[in-house]
Design an enzyme around this catalytic site. Structure first.
Site, PDB file in Angstrom:
ATOM      1  N   CYS A   1       0.823  -1.211   0.000  1.00 32.14           N
ATOM      2  CA  CYS A   1       0.000   0.000   0.000  1.00 32.14           C
ATOM      3  C   CYS A   1       0.863   1.270   0.000  1.00 32.14           C
ATOM      4  O   CYS A   1       1.456   1.594  -1.018  1.00 32.14           O
ATOM      5  CB  CYS A   1      -0.981  -0.037   1.169  1.00 32.14           C
ATOM      6  SG  CYS A   1      -2.375   1.105   0.962  1.00 32.14           S
TER       7      CYS A   1
ATOM      8  N   HIS B   1      -3.939  -5.082   0.028  1.00 32.09           N
ATOM      9  CA  HIS B   1      -3.648  -5.604   1.364  1.00 32.09           C
ATOM     10  C   HIS B   1      -3.717  -7.130   1.387  1.00 32.09           C
ATOM     11  O   HIS B   1      -4.770  -7.714   1.660  1.00 32.09           O
ATOM     12  CB  HIS B   1      -4.637  -5.027   2.383  1.00 32.09           C
ATOM     13  CG  HIS B   1      -4.444  -3.574   2.659  1.00 32.09           C
ATOM     14  ND1 HIS B   1      -3.958  -3.106   3.853  1.00 32.09           N
ATOM     15  CD2 HIS B   1      -4.640  -2.479   1.878  1.00 32.09           C
ATOM     16  CE1 HIS B   1      -3.885  -1.782   3.814  1.00 32.09           C
ATOM     17  NE2 HIS B   1      -4.296  -1.386   2.615  1.00 32.09           N
TER      18      HIS B   1
ATOM     19  N   GLU C   1      -2.649  -9.188   3.530  1.00 33.40           N
ATOM     20  CA  GLU C   1      -2.806  -9.826   4.842  1.00 33.40           C
ATOM     21  C   GLU C   1      -4.240 -10.277   5.071  1.00 33.40           C
ATOM     22  O   GLU C   1      -4.517 -11.044   5.996  1.00 33.40           O
ATOM     23  CB  GLU C   1      -2.346  -8.882   5.957  1.00 33.40           C
ATOM     24  CG  GLU C   1      -3.320  -7.815   6.373  1.00 33.40           C
ATOM     25  CD  GLU C   1      -3.487  -6.715   5.347  1.00 33.40           C
ATOM     26  OE1 GLU C   1      -4.571  -6.090   5.324  1.00 33.40           O
ATOM     27  OE2 GLU C   1      -2.544  -6.479   4.556  1.00 33.40           O
TER      28      GLU C   1
END
Length: 380
Positions: A264, A354, A356
């Site tokens: 990001c 993202h 994760e």
């Protein structure tokens, strides 16, 4: 921001955009006044992760899903120690939570943390307005006595803009800390916290990585003091054009050829470190349903996004940079925005979204494995 934690259910509230558009509804969360940049999130779930994502600092988040709060708030899902959004906008808040993990209602949590919100407005109309006019400054005013419309609009237009905002140091840790590897320790990573989400070092720890999380003000000397096998630059809020310090630290890492991964804001930092520019998107990408193609494999992934700025890099060629050849590795299929970069002559890559996957989806988890492979290759 001025807030009160008294009950908000019956208080009137007004949302005022800087172009003069006004929406009237009811207070949700704390009662008071708040300002920020109006943005919309298209996720139908994961509101707790959204609220606690530091990348939303100084932004007023409009939820496009009409019914919000039905799963309440728990103590396991926050991505940081507090709610970071400047304000919250929902159409139809749940009257009571219904989930076995819930500890309290979303309304109570917003009130406890002093987050001013508004409910009962047409969020579809507001979202369409932001798509057509672009993200802009906004104010939410609630309480029994409200200023006149002209006064509220003037206050909104005096609020700071997101373009040119340097915010990472406001959300990052002030002291280094360590997230230990889960199971056998295989690698050490220095993670520069520009607004890191809690799930990110956890995903690395799951792969045997001991993560040393460093403040946004960390120097290259601080990074290498932990003896890293790899260096990570996190997500975060603000305009990447202001992040000169992070760019200089990343350039020092690139000079040494240490495996590097950015997410990001970290992707935008890599873009700048390589000599590319950045620019503000009209209304950004926010949600957990954004299609991205990994151009190295051709695979299309459904991904989680939260960014209002992007890297200006050519999609149709390999670029020469001070650190070797670079190319765009990922692209958004909605609008061809750059969603990833990689160096071809050094072990460095980044993505704009993202992986994760908090609150999902999980399509891009392989990127942490790609980072591990870079460190394995460097060690070999």
């Amino acid at each position: 921001m001025t807030t009160s934690t008294r009950g908000a259910d019956k208080s009137p509230a007004v949302l005022v955009l800087e172009d003069g558009r006004i929406f009237r509804g009811r207070a949700y969360g704390a009662v008071g006044v708040t300002f920020g940049e109006a943005v919309f999130s298209t996720g139908m779930t994961g509101y707790q992760e959204t609220l606690t994502d530091p990348s939303y600092h100084r932004q007023v988040v409009v939820m496009t899903a009409p019914h919000v709060g039905n799963t309440g708030v728990n103590d396991e899902d926050p991505e940081s120690k507090r709610i970071w959004v400047a304000g919250y906008v929902v159409r139809d808040p749940a009257r009571k939570p219904s989930n076995w993990r819930a500890k309290r209602s979303l309304d109570d949590e917003l009130r406890a943390q002093g987050v001013v919100g508004i409910s009962g407005i047409d969020t579809r109309a507001l979202t369409r307005h932001l798509r057509e006019r672009g993200a802009m400054r906004v104010g939410i005013f609630s309480g029994d006595t409200l200023p006149d419309e002209g006064t509220m609009l003037a206050e909104v237009r005096q609020a700071p803009e997101m373009k040119g905002a340097d915010l990472s140091a406001e959300v990052a840790t002030t002291e280094p800390y360590v997230v230990p590897a889960i199971g056998e320790k295989k690698f050490t990573v220095a993670a520069v916290d520009l607004g890191i989400k809690g799930m990110t070092p956890h995903r690395m720890a799951e792969r045997g990585i001991e993560v040393h999380v460093l403040p946004a003000t960390a120097t290259a000397e601080d990074v290498y003091a932990v003896g890293p096998d790899g260096v990570f630059f996190s997500n975060g809020p603000g305009d990447p054009a202001t992040a000169d310090h992070a760019v200089s630290v990343m350039q020092a890492v690139l000079e040494r050829g240490t495996p590097l991964f950015g997410i990001c804001f970290g992707n935008q930092i890599l873009g700048r470190a390589l000599g590319f520019g950045t620019y503000k998107l009209k209304y950004g990408h926010r949600g957990i349903n954004q299609p991205v193609q990994d151009r190295t494999t051709g695979k299309v992934e459904v991904t989680a996004h939260n960014h209002g700025f992007a890297v200006d890099a050519p999609l149709d060629k390999v670029s020469d940079t001070p650190y070797g050849r670079a190319e765009v590795s990922h692209v958004c299929l909605n609008d061809n925005v750059v969603e990833g970069l990689q160096l071809l002559d050094k072990p460095a890559f980044s993505v704009q979204y993202h992986p994760e996957a908090a609150a999902g989806p999980h399509d891009a988890a392989y990127l942490f494995d790609r980072f591990v492979k870079l460190m394995e290759g460097q060690r070999a």
